[in-house]
Design an enzyme around this catalytic site. Sequence first.
Site, short mmCIF file in Angstrom:
data_model
loop_
_atom_site.label_atom_id
_atom_site.label_comp_id
_atom_site.label_asym_id
_atom_site.label_seq_id
_atom_site.Cartn_x
_atom_site.Cartn_y
_atom_site.Cartn_z
N TYR A 86 0.83 -1.21 0.00
CA TYR A 86 0.00 0.00 0.00
C TYR A 86 0.86 1.26 0.00
O TYR A 86 1.88 1.32 0.69
CB TYR A 86 -0.92 0.03 1.24
CG TYR A 86 -1.75 1.29 1.24
CD1 TYR A 86 -2.83 1.40 0.38
CD2 TYR A 86 -1.41 2.39 2.02
CE1 TYR A 86 -3.58 2.57 0.32
CE2 TYR A 86 -2.15 3.56 1.97
CZ TYR A 86 -3.23 3.64 1.12
OH TYR A 86 -3.95 4.80 1.05
N TRP A 114 1.30 5.61 -1.78
CA TRP A 114 1.01 6.58 -2.84
C TRP A 114 2.05 6.61 -3.94
O TRP A 114 1.80 7.14 -5.02
CB TRP A 114 0.85 7.97 -2.23
CG TRP A 114 -0.56 8.24 -1.87
CD1 TRP A 114 -1.33 7.54 -0.98
CD2 TRP A 114 -1.39 9.27 -2.41
NE1 TRP A 114 -2.60 8.08 -0.94
CE2 TRP A 114 -2.65 9.15 -1.79
CE3 TRP A 114 -1.19 10.28 -3.33
CZ2 TRP A 114 -3.72 10.00 -2.09
CZ3 TRP A 114 -2.25 11.14 -3.62
CH2 TRP A 114 -3.50 10.99 -3.00
N1 LIG Z 1 -0.96 18.67 2.10
C1 LIG Z 1 -1.46 17.41 2.08
N2 LIG Z 1 -2.67 17.17 1.54
C2 LIG Z 1 -3.18 15.91 1.56
C3 LIG Z 1 -2.45 14.82 2.07
C4 LIG Z 1 -1.17 15.10 2.63
O1 LIG Z 1 -0.47 14.20 3.12
N3 LIG Z 1 -0.71 16.40 2.61
N4 LIG Z 1 -2.96 13.54 2.04
C5 LIG Z 1 -4.05 13.29 1.11
C6 LIG Z 1 -4.72 12.03 1.44
S1 LIG Z 1 -3.97 10.57 1.03
C7 LIG Z 1 -5.94 11.98 2.01
S2 LIG Z 1 -6.68 10.49 2.28
C8 LIG Z 1 -6.66 13.20 2.37
C9 LIG Z 1 -7.21 13.07 3.77
O2 LIG Z 1 -8.23 13.97 4.01
P1 LIG Z 1 -8.75 14.09 5.50
O3 LIG Z 1 -8.71 12.78 6.15
O4 LIG Z 1 -10.06 14.78 5.46
O5 LIG Z 1 -7.63 15.07 6.08
P2 LIG Z 1 -7.01 15.30 7.53
O6 LIG Z 1 -6.11 16.46 7.37
O7 LIG Z 1 -6.44 14.08 8.08
O8 LIG Z 1 -8.27 15.71 8.42
C10 LIG Z 1 -9.06 16.82 8.07
C11 LIG Z 1 -9.44 17.58 9.31
O9 LIG Z 1 -10.38 16.87 10.09
C12 LIG Z 1 -10.35 17.43 11.40
N5 LIG Z 1 -10.80 16.46 12.39
C13 LIG Z 1 -10.08 15.45 12.92
N6 LIG Z 1 -10.83 14.77 13.81
C14 LIG Z 1 -12.03 15.36 13.85
C15 LIG Z 1 -13.24 15.11 14.57
O10 LIG Z 1 -13.35 14.19 15.35
N7 LIG Z 1 -14.29 15.93 14.31
C16 LIG Z 1 -14.23 16.95 13.43
N8 LIG Z 1 -15.32 17.66 13.23
N9 LIG Z 1 -13.09 17.24 12.76
C17 LIG Z 1 -12.02 16.44 12.96
C18 LIG Z 1 -8.91 17.77 11.64
O11 LIG Z 1 -8.81 19.01 12.32
C19 LIG Z 1 -8.29 17.77 10.27
O12 LIG Z 1 -7.52 18.90 9.95
O13 LIG Z 1 -5.81 14.34 2.32
C20 LIG Z 1 -5.07 14.42 1.10
N10 LIG Z 1 -4.42 15.70 1.05
N1 LIG Z 2 -1.99 8.47 12.32
C1 LIG Z 2 -2.39 8.56 11.05
N2 LIG Z 2 -1.79 7.79 10.12
C2 LIG Z 2 -2.17 7.86 8.84
C3 LIG Z 2 -3.18 8.76 8.43
C4 LIG Z 2 -3.82 9.55 9.42
O1 LIG Z 2 -4.74 10.34 9.14
N3 LIG Z 2 -3.37 9.44 10.71
N4 LIG Z 2 -3.53 8.85 7.10
C5 LIG Z 2 -3.33 7.67 6.29
C6 LIG Z 2 -3.52 7.92 4.87
S1 LIG Z 2 -4.97 8.70 4.42
C7 LIG Z 2 -2.65 7.50 3.93
S2 LIG Z 2 -3.10 7.61 2.27
C8 LIG Z 2 -1.36 6.88 4.29
C9 LIG Z 2 -0.22 7.29 3.35
O2 LIG Z 2 0.82 6.40 3.47
P1 LIG Z 2 1.85 6.16 2.26
O3 LIG Z 2 1.16 6.25 0.96
O4 LIG Z 2 2.60 4.92 2.57
O5 LIG Z 2 2.80 7.42 2.45
P2 LIG Z 2 3.86 8.07 1.48
O6 LIG Z 2 4.73 8.90 2.34
O7 LIG Z 2 3.15 8.75 0.36
O8 LIG Z 2 4.69 6.83 0.96
C10 LIG Z 2 5.05 6.66 -0.37
C11 LIG Z 2 6.48 6.16 -0.43
O9 LIG Z 2 6.79 5.82 -1.78
C12 LIG Z 2 8.08 6.32 -2.11
N5 LIG Z 2 8.09 6.51 -3.57
C13 LIG Z 2 7.77 7.62 -4.28
N6 LIG Z 2 7.88 7.38 -5.59
C14 LIG Z 2 8.26 6.10 -5.74
C15 LIG Z 2 8.52 5.27 -6.86
O10 LIG Z 2 8.42 5.67 -8.01
N7 LIG Z 2 8.88 3.98 -6.60
C16 LIG Z 2 9.02 3.51 -5.34
N8 LIG Z 2 9.38 2.24 -5.18
N9 LIG Z 2 8.79 4.27 -4.26
C17 LIG Z 2 8.40 5.54 -4.46
C18 LIG Z 2 8.21 7.59 -1.31
O11 LIG Z 2 9.56 7.93 -1.15
C19 LIG Z 2 7.49 7.23 -0.02
O12 LIG Z 2 8.38 6.69 0.93
O13 LIG Z 2 -1.01 7.24 5.64
C20 LIG Z 2 -2.04 6.90 6.56
N10 LIG Z 2 -1.56 7.06 7.91
MO LIG Z 3 -5.01 8.84 2.12
#
Ligand SMILES: Nc1nc2c(c(=O)[nH]1)N[C@H]1C(S)=C(S)[C@@H](COP(=O)(O)OP(=O)(O)OC[C@H]3O[C@@H](n4cnc5c(=O)[nH]c(N)nc54)[C@H](O)[C@@H]3O)O[C@H]1N2
Ligand SMILES: Nc1nc2c(c(=O)[nH]1)N[C@H]1C(S)=C(S)[C@@H](COP(=O)(O)OP(=O)(O)OC[C@H]3O[C@@H](n4cnc5c(=O)[nH]c(N)nc54)[C@H](O)[C@@H]3O)O[C@H]1N2
Ligand SMILES: [Mo]
Length: 776
Positions: free
Chosen positions: A118, A120
């Site tokens: 899993y 990104w």
């Molecule tokens: N810059 C940046 N953007 C991203 C990502 C990133 O890593 N960096 N990741 C991307 C990915 S993979 C995903 S899945 C999305 C995730 O999108 P989300 O899961 O929606 O994003 P988060 O920032 O984890 O949470 C959004 C907000 O929810 C609020 N929140 C947390 N708990 C609660 C609660 O119990 N109640 C309420 N009302 N609010 C709460 C927090 O203050 C938080 O800032 O974002 C994407 N966008």
């Molecule tokens: N506590 C907490 N944990 C969370 C979350 C949260 O809200 N709270 N959010 C979750 C969510 S929504 C998500 S989506 C996950 C994200 O978790 P991940 O998707 O595992 O996070 P990334 O840091 O995007 O990891 C991608 C990795 O791929 C590597 N990479 C980039 N390009 C390439 C390539 O071309 N080839 C290879 N082999 N590697 C490459 C990057 O260097 C990086 O280390 O985290 C989750 N974890």
């Molecule tokens: Mo995510």
Amino acid sequence: MTSAGVPTTSHWGAYLARPDASADGGIAVLPHPADPAPSPLLGNVAGALRHRTRVARPAVRRGWLERAARGLDPVPSDRRGAEPFVELPWDEALDLLAAELTRVRERHGNEAVFGGSYGWASAGRFHHAQSQLHRFLNLYGGYTSSRNSYSLATSLVVLPHIVGDADTVLRRASSWPTIVEHTELIVAFGGIPAKNVFVTPGGVTRHVTPGALDALARRGTEVVLISPLRADLPGSAPATDWIPIEPATDTALMLALAHTLLAENLYDREFLERCTAGFDVFERYLDGRADGVAKDAAWAAPICGVAAERIRALARRMAAARTLVTVTWSLQRIQHGEQPIWAGIALAAMLGQIGLPGGGFGHGYGSMGDVGDHGPEARLPHLSQGTNPVRTFIPVARIADMLLHPGEQYDYDGARLTYPDIRLVYWAGGNPFHHHQHLARLRRAFARTDTVVVHEPYWTASARHADFVLPVTTTLEREDLGGGRRDTHLIAMHRAADPYAEARDDYAILAGLADRLGFGEAFTEGRSAREWLVHLYEPWRPSVGAPPFEEFWAAGQFELPAGPEHFTLFEHFRADPRGAPLRTPSGRIELYSPTVAGFGYPDCPGHPVWLEPDEWHGAPAARRFPLVLIANQPSTRLHSQLDVGPVSRAAKVAGREAIRLHPADAAARGIAEGEVVRVFNDRGACLAGAVLTAQVRPGVVQLPTGAWYDPLPQPGGAEPLCVHGNPNAVTADLPSSRLSQGCTGQHALVQVERYAGDPPPVTVTAPPTLLRKEDL
Ligand SMILES: Nc1nc2c(c(=O)[nH]1)N[C@H]1C(S)=C(S)[C@@H](COP(=O)(O)OP(=O)(O)OC[C@H]3O[C@@H](n4cnc5c(=O)[nH]c(N)nc54)[C@H](O)[C@@H]3O)O[C@H]1N2
Ligand SMILES: Nc1nc2c(c(=O)[nH]1)N[C@H]1C(S)=C(S)[C@@H](COP(=O)(O)OP(=O)(O)OC[C@H]3O[C@@H](n4cnc5c(=O)[nH]c(N)nc54)[C@H](O)[C@@H]3O)O[C@H]1N2
Ligand SMILES: [Mo]
């Protein structure tokens, strides 16, 4: 193509890259000219490209290699993540790995290989790491896979039971132009966090959400921000109200809003009868006939920390306006995460505006850039992965349970599944030691397997916990086709830099292994990477009227045909629920699901309910760990990617990830701005740099995900201390429920204290100890 640089794209948007000897990393990065709102994350790219944490050569963990040298099979080892690596020439590393893949398949069968992988990875349709790995492993005979995502696992499982499928809600969300034109009131659970909207899987060329938020502000659309953090709505938005709710209690607030609509006869009985099923069951729960407790505003007030009169007033405003109820994805990334989704839909259904322009329900505005985007819905070229002969899978966030409990049974969406016995873990394009919860437990889980393989550009924590670390190129070092969901363009991703040291493309690495395993020809089909691009592009291009490959490549991009600007989620269903039914058993929105009820899960009954989670203020553990940590997405990077880049580094405090706390909570603990603090509970601890702000609810602290995990062993068998500030050092590895088994990393109960003495240095910004074979 422009003289400014060559085109490329990333998950945070398309951009141009130009070789520039005077710039950091030898490359200058410029926003795409068509992008009205380029991402600040672009600032991480150049400075990270040649960072010293790049993996230069194939490397094998010393203990693994020593056994191999003595002719012994690999065994489980808790030395993973603690030992130096030995650098090897590519041929030797690939020979060893091919032999190990053969051994595991012969001795334990294909099911013993976990290839879920899993993560990104990077933008690019061909070099997409997971697609490449899965294609390889399918030809190898199959692998245990993973299902759903950390992002959305809970919604992906529960939405089909409520509205027939998840895709419609996520991919056909009412468009921003429609919302800007018609919506009078947005009630935003989790806000619309502007920090997140630059990101879309595969990237976009034109970011639309920042402009939509500006347009809402200009029109004066009322937005009620329901979040513990004020930052979840941009300052420019006319937040008439910030309701700093207690974390994890949104369902109670939604139920109380629904109860008020019911009690004051402000709900749309005609819509409920025509378009939903099971309201009668939900109603008995709301008014208390089912369990003796009316879910009214007075009941919810002490749970969610919002005054009863404020709840009632909000319900009345919602009923009097064209109202959009939105719920961020974060709300389902907690225990019982199904409930805020289901309750949010029930609330919107009672308002009766689902399917009307500007009204109804939305999921993920401000979570992902494509939600609300009206860009083309084109199908983009993609690499076929083949089929996996092995049927075994896990819900993605159950990785540690699987490794620790082979043979054990568990529930998932009405099925009873068994964890396989994994001997080899293969990861390309993800960082489990960033994304998984309770990382000390994940270390113990990884110690149970024979061999861990990681392809990485960087020495991430996952690379450091592997046996084989194979260095890969980044997007700037290879050619690809780029585009994401709702993207306006297909980008001709040109190579802008030479591969770092001995780094190879994932494709080339897997081709080398496939050759050794006897299916090289089937894997490559005899094509170079460039030939694959042509092969994927040519049959696709007539579907969108794109020019021949060479022309497209020289132009640097192709603008896809635009689609409609205005659309509303469930408009066709609302207009004709019989003629255009949902794919639920009743054909309607199920406010009560006999299917889910039939599973008999106490942690996810058949209709929206308030269930207390383990990690919230009301839990017994809150007596010892009184602060609710919000571990949300970082504003300075994508997850853990490019954490060594300049934008990410600049936001660190005392060299650690910044934790935000309320001045009152800081004062009670003698913590001053900029000081290093220890964040801890029974599961572990991490250090972070204190930032004091009244923009968080008292009793709540916020530490984003993604600081590279840097565990320092502690005396006396205590869990390691992450000296850099990864919140997954303290989160719980608990599933959302038996129904969805989703990730619950968003919340954790913690205590925070001033760190006494000299804080230990961060070590992950330099490579681990690397030996040569001669040194052994
Ligand atoms: N810059 C940046 N953007 C991203 C990502 C990133 O890593 N960096 N990741 C991307 C990915 S993979 C995903 S899945 C999305 C995730 O999108 P989300 O899961 O929606 O994003 P988060 O920032 O984890 O949470 C959004 C907000 O929810 C609020 N929140 C947390 N708990 C609660 C609660 O119990 N109640 C309420 N009302 N609010 C709460 C927090 O203050 C938080 O800032 O974002 C994407 N966008
Ligand atoms: N506590 C907490 N944990 C969370 C979350 C949260 O809200 N709270 N959010 C979750 C969510 S929504 C998500 S989506 C996950 C994200 O978790 P991940 O998707 O595992 O996070 P990334 O840091 O995007 O990891 C991608 C990795 O791929 C590597 N990479 C980039 N390009 C390439 C390539 O071309 N080839 C290879 N082999 N590697 C490459 C990057 O260097 C990086 O280390 O985290 C989750 N974890
Ligand atoms: Mo995510």
